[in-house]
Design a protein around this motif. Structure first.
Motif, PDB file in Angstrom:
ATOM      1  N   ASP A   1     -21.278  61.921 -13.501  1.00  0.00           N
ATOM      2  CA  ASP A   1     -20.433  60.842 -12.972  1.00  0.00           C
ATOM      3  C   ASP A   1     -21.151  60.153 -11.824  1.00  0.00           C
ATOM      4  N   PHE A   2     -20.782  58.902 -11.589  1.00  0.00           N
ATOM      5  CA  PHE A   2     -21.441  58.101 -10.563  1.00  0.00           C
ATOM      6  C   PHE A   2     -20.503  57.018 -10.064  1.00  0.00           C
ATOM      7  N   THR A   3     -20.818  56.480  -8.904  1.00  0.00           N
ATOM      8  CA  THR A   3     -20.194  55.261  -8.403  1.00  0.00           C
ATOM      9  C   THR A   3     -21.271  54.188  -8.329  1.00  0.00           C
ATOM     10  N   ALA A   4     -20.860  52.931  -8.368  1.00  0.00           N
ATOM     11  CA  ALA A   4     -21.848  51.849  -8.444  1.00  0.00           C
ATOM     12  C   ALA A   4     -21.238  50.551  -7.944  1.00  0.00           C
ATOM     13  N   ALA A   5     -22.115  49.602  -7.620  1.00  0.00           N
ATOM     14  CA  ALA A   5     -21.663  48.271  -7.207  1.00  0.00           C
ATOM     15  C   ALA A   5     -22.804  47.275  -7.341  1.00  0.00           C
ATOM     16  N   LEU A   6     -22.460  46.022  -7.536  1.00  0.00           N
ATOM     17  CA  LEU A   6     -23.396  44.911  -7.419  1.00  0.00           C
ATOM     18  C   LEU A   6     -23.078  44.261  -6.075  1.00  0.00           C
ATOM     19  N   HIS A   7     -23.936  44.554  -5.091  1.00  0.00           N
ATOM     20  CA  HIS A   7     -23.666  44.298  -3.668  1.00  0.00           C
ATOM     21  C   HIS A   7     -23.989  42.835  -3.317  1.00  0.00           C
ATOM     22  N   THR A   8     -23.241  41.899  -3.923  1.00  0.00           N
ATOM     23  CA  THR A   8     -23.576  40.480  -3.899  1.00  0.00           C
ATOM     24  C   THR A   8     -23.338  39.832  -2.536  1.00  0.00           C
ATOM     25  N   TYR A   9     -24.404  39.306  -1.934  1.00  0.00           N
ATOM     26  CA  TYR A   9     -24.317  38.556  -0.675  1.00  0.00           C
ATOM     27  C   TYR A   9     -24.199  37.078  -1.020  1.00  0.00           C
ATOM     28  N   LEU A  10     -23.024  36.506  -0.868  1.00  0.00           N
ATOM     29  CA  LEU A  10     -22.843  35.077  -1.106  1.00  0.00           C
ATOM     30  C   LEU A  10     -23.159  34.307   0.172  1.00  0.00           C
ATOM     31  N   GLY A  11     -23.967  33.284   0.042  1.00  0.00           N
ATOM     32  CA  GLY A  11     -24.378  32.510   1.200  1.00  0.00           C
ATOM     33  C   GLY A  11     -23.295  31.539   1.643  1.00  0.00           C
ATOM     34  N   LEU A  12     -23.212  31.310   2.956  1.00  0.00           N
ATOM     35  CA  LEU A  12     -22.220  30.411   3.530  1.00  0.00           C
ATOM     36  C   LEU A  12     -22.868  29.516   4.571  1.00  0.00           C
ATOM     37  N   GLY A  13     -22.276  28.338   4.766  1.00  0.00           N
ATOM     38  CA  GLY A  13     -22.685  27.522   5.893  1.00  0.00           C
ATOM     39  C   GLY A  13     -22.156  28.113   7.190  1.00  0.00           C
ATOM     40  N   ARG A  14     -20.884  28.578   7.135  1.00  0.00           N
ATOM     41  CA  ARG A  14     -20.241  29.179   8.296  1.00  0.00           C
ATOM     42  C   ARG A  14     -19.088  30.051   7.802  1.00  0.00           C
ATOM     43  N   LEU A  15     -19.094  31.317   8.205  1.00  0.00           N
ATOM     44  CA  LEU A  15     -18.089  32.263   7.725  1.00  0.00           C
ATOM     45  C   LEU A  15     -16.664  31.787   8.000  1.00  0.00           C
ATOM     46  N   LEU A  16     -16.439  31.184   9.158  1.00  0.00           N
ATOM     47  CA  LEU A  16     -15.088  30.797   9.532  1.00  0.00           C
ATOM     48  C   LEU A  16     -14.536  29.643   8.692  1.00  0.00           C
TER      49      LEU A  16
ATOM     50  N   GLN B   1     -14.606  25.471   2.993  1.00  0.00           N
ATOM     51  CA  GLN B   1     -14.089  24.136   3.302  1.00  0.00           C
ATOM     52  C   GLN B   1     -14.544  23.710   4.694  1.00  0.00           C
ATOM     53  N   PRO B   2     -15.798  23.304   4.829  1.00  0.00           N
ATOM     54  CA  PRO B   2     -16.312  22.874   6.133  1.00  0.00           C
ATOM     55  C   PRO B   2     -15.796  21.492   6.505  1.00  0.00           C
ATOM     56  N   ALA B   3     -15.578  21.285   7.782  1.00  0.00           N
ATOM     57  CA  ALA B   3     -15.104  19.984   8.253  1.00  0.00           C
ATOM     58  C   ALA B   3     -16.191  18.927   8.048  1.00  0.00           C
ATOM     59  N   GLY B   4     -15.814  17.830   7.438  1.00  0.00           N
ATOM     60  CA  GLY B   4     -16.739  16.712   7.277  1.00  0.00           C
ATOM     61  C   GLY B   4     -17.764  16.872   6.183  1.00  0.00           C
ATOM     62  N   ARG B   5     -17.679  17.951   5.401  1.00  0.00           N
ATOM     63  CA  ARG B   5     -18.632  18.156   4.304  1.00  0.00           C
ATOM     64  C   ARG B   5     -17.869  18.545   3.038  1.00  0.00           C
ATOM     65  N   PRO B   6     -18.492  18.382   1.860  1.00  0.00           N
ATOM     66  CA  PRO B   6     -17.803  18.734   0.617  1.00  0.00           C
ATOM     67  C   PRO B   6     -17.432  20.212   0.570  1.00  0.00           C
ATOM     68  N   SER B   7     -16.298  20.507  -0.042  1.00  0.00           N
ATOM     69  CA  SER B   7     -15.886  21.895  -0.211  1.00  0.00           C
ATOM     70  C   SER B   7     -16.670  22.534  -1.358  1.00  0.00           C
TER      71      SER B   7
END
Length: 286
Positions: free
Chosen positions: A149-164, A214-220
């Motif tokens: 038995d095992f545990t697993a994940a695809l540890h995907t780092y999605l890029g952002l302009g700004r987390l907030l 959804q950054p202010a002033g830029r496309p979502s």
């Protein structure tokens, strides 16, 4: 007729540059079967990759999509997050088709893996890129004579302009384990507004998730996150204090990423001799 893809080099490591006929592209390393780049057709980079990450034998890469196998985090007696992400994988196939580009890599047990996980296995990672979608499938076959038995994940780092400016939708009603507080909670609202640090394992994920920016002033921007075979999902961001302690990440790197990971954690995958399991994560840029 499919056209084979030749090996190239990326940061000094063997790599495959997958480029579909429509321009969709991804970069996959043989080191750890680590995906370090995904650019949908007509769009820019969608993954976060730390500029301070090391590219060396035996070392994990910070960012992209690390393969977590056969142990998630410290949930076991083996190597934290497993050994798959630091082992060299073998190239099985890589080709450009009529509508896509795809590669398959393989990892088998050896003396070193059996010292920390005493099982005979064969794992494969398949990556397919086309249009606005990316498919990553992890499979494992029990090639031994005893159950594993095992545990697993695809540890995907999605890029952002700004987390907030980001949010995740689709988690409403799910129970989750909060690794920061050591408690199990319930997600009571549909929209998760990431407030770092954040380290949660959501159980029984049956519907698609959506990362919205959804950054202010830029496309979502919206990225749909779908999973099959993986029962759980991890949402993680180290926050400023923990990020400052990571030698392979800039102190402000936490502001440019959010991990949304397809995972099998709560109930480890159990395989009888000869059995096979597969799990897939699909990312689609709207």
């Amino acid at each position: 007729m499919a056209k084979p893809i030749a090996l190239t080099r990326h940061q000094g490591l063997d790599a495959l540059e997958l480029r579909a006929p429509d321009g969709a592209a991804a970069t996959l390393l043989l080191h750890g079967a680590h995906l370090v780049s995904w650019k949908p057709a007509g769009a820019g980079e969608q993954l976060y990759l730390s500029p301070k990450s090391a590219y060396a034998t035996g070392q994990a890469i910070r960012g992209g999509v690390p393969v977590i196998f056969p142990q998630f985090a410290g949930r076991g007696s083996g190597t934290r997050h497993g050994f798959a992400r630091t082992k060299p994988w073998q190239l099985v196939s890589a080709e450009i088709g009529k509508d896509d580009a795809m590669a398959v890599l393989r990892l088998q047990d050896d003396e070193a893996t059996r010292l920390v996980w005493p099982h005979r296995f064969e794992a494969e990672l398949c990556v397919r890129v086309a249009g606005r979608s990316l498919e990553i499938e992890l499979a494992c076959e029990n090639r031994g004579e005893a159950e594993l038995d095992f545990t697993a994940a695809l540890h995907t780092y999605l890029g952002l302009g700004r987390l907030l400016d980001a949010s995740v939708r689709g988690l409403s009603g799910l129970h989750y384990w909060d690794a920061l507080t050591g408690t199990e909670e319930r997600q009571r609202v549909d929209l998760l507004l990431p407030e770092p640090p954040l380290d949660r394992i959501y159980y029984g994920v049956a519907q698609d998730l959506t990362l919205q920016e959804q950054p202010a002033g830029r496309p979502s921007r919206r990225v749909w996150v779908r999973q099959q075979g993986f029962a759980d999902a991890v949402v993680w961001n180290p926050g400023p204090e923990a990020c400052a302690q990571l030698a392979d990440m800039p102190a402000d790197g936490w502001q440019q990423m959010l991990c949304v990971e397809a995972a099998a954690i709560e109930r480890p995958v159990r395989l009888a001799p000869g059995e096979t399991w597969a799990g897939m994560q699909t990312l689609v840029l709207e």
